[in-house]
Write an enzyme that holds these catalytic residues in place. Sequence first.
Site, PDB file in Angstrom:
ATOM      1  N   SER A 180      -3.653  -9.659   9.416  1.00 49.66           N
ATOM      2  CA  SER A 180      -4.807  -8.816   9.124  1.00 49.66           C
ATOM      3  C   SER A 180      -4.897  -8.581   7.621  1.00 49.66           C
ATOM      4  O   SER A 180      -4.342  -9.342   6.830  1.00 49.66           O
ATOM      5  CB  SER A 180      -4.691  -7.505   9.889  1.00 49.66           C
ATOM      6  N   TYR A 209     -15.916 -10.361   4.864  1.00 47.31           N
ATOM      7  CA  TYR A 209     -14.468 -10.495   5.054  1.00 47.31           C
ATOM      8  C   TYR A 209     -13.917  -9.239   5.728  1.00 47.31           C
ATOM      9  O   TYR A 209     -13.121  -9.321   6.672  1.00 47.31           O
ATOM     10  CB  TYR A 209     -13.784 -10.705   3.707  1.00 47.31           C
ATOM     11  N   LYS A 213     -11.917  -8.710   9.374  1.00 48.45           N
ATOM     12  CA  LYS A 213     -10.589  -8.128   9.496  1.00 48.45           C
ATOM     13  C   LYS A 213     -10.573  -6.884  10.383  1.00 48.45           C
ATOM     14  O   LYS A 213      -9.558  -6.564  11.011  1.00 48.45           O
ATOM     15  CB  LYS A 213     -10.017  -7.829   8.112  1.00 48.45           C
TER      16      LYS A 213
END
Length: 329
Positions: A180, A209, A213
């Site tokens: 992660s 992004y 995540k």
Amino acid sequence: MAFSEADIPDLTGKIAIVTAKGGNSGIGKQTVAVLAAKGAKVYLGARSHDKYIEAVADIHASYPSTKASHIEFLEIDLASAAGAKSSAKRFKSKEKHLHLLYNNAGVMGTPQGMLSSDGYEYARVPYTQPHSEPAANMSILKQWAVNVFGTFVFTYHLLPVILSTVEISPPGSVRIVNTSSDGARQAPKSGIPLDDKTVGSSAGRFERYGISKIGVILLTRQFAQRYPAVLSFAPHPGPVQSNLTRELGIPWPIMWILNRVVFKPVQYGALTQLFAGTASQLGEKHNGSYLVPPAKLETRLPHLQCYNDDVGAKVWEWNVAAMKAAGAD
């Protein structure tokens, strides 16, 4: 006492996968090296056999003891749903057990509108339930396609062999580790836009992004809840010297400075996910946890939505529906 590579137990008899793009570079390659040095049979995920050969040569040079280990090639490209399923099928044709799955693949900062490579981005499914199913003719952005969707498809199809391994293994020893990032905090305050057929095309590259995540953290929590006999973790490796920044177009003189001032060696980045995969002190009560360097549990998640397991369930449903739409179920 701080966790170190020396604390990793003997892994003889264990089978592990470390997925590309990380398997042949950066913290992925370092993870492969350490697992192999501890006796595990490791499948190194890479797009090409040439990259695998190059990575193994580097690993043998850094860890000479791995010359006696089994580091096998697994062709994989998680930008493709069909490719992710095929890779899982390929592994299952070779092995009956899987003790450690490191979903280490990832892309960051891809240009706006950059899509997954094989045409899957146009998923055709009726859009009848907002926030839970992908829209017809969807364009799935590459960061979401690789970091979340491809990883989900690959893991989903490995679940039968993972669960069969649980039956013959000590409690807590079979694990899924999804790399992660605290980059999740760069996502918009509203979090993952599942009602947007592009899953965030209007967002900036770092926001996208962050969105991906959040997805990784939420899916890790879902795996923990749905398959509690398997320990699932979402470690953040920290700022690490790797090729993850390749899409950002940073001039090499600046990267040279960053690699010496900001970014840390791969050993630092890999340590937290090695801790997640092997530390005996992690147990059922920690399942689904987020970890941060250096190798420690963290209760403060990087985005408010990461705590929302109702959204996590919708992300799970979205991935299942998209997988079916791609013919990869």
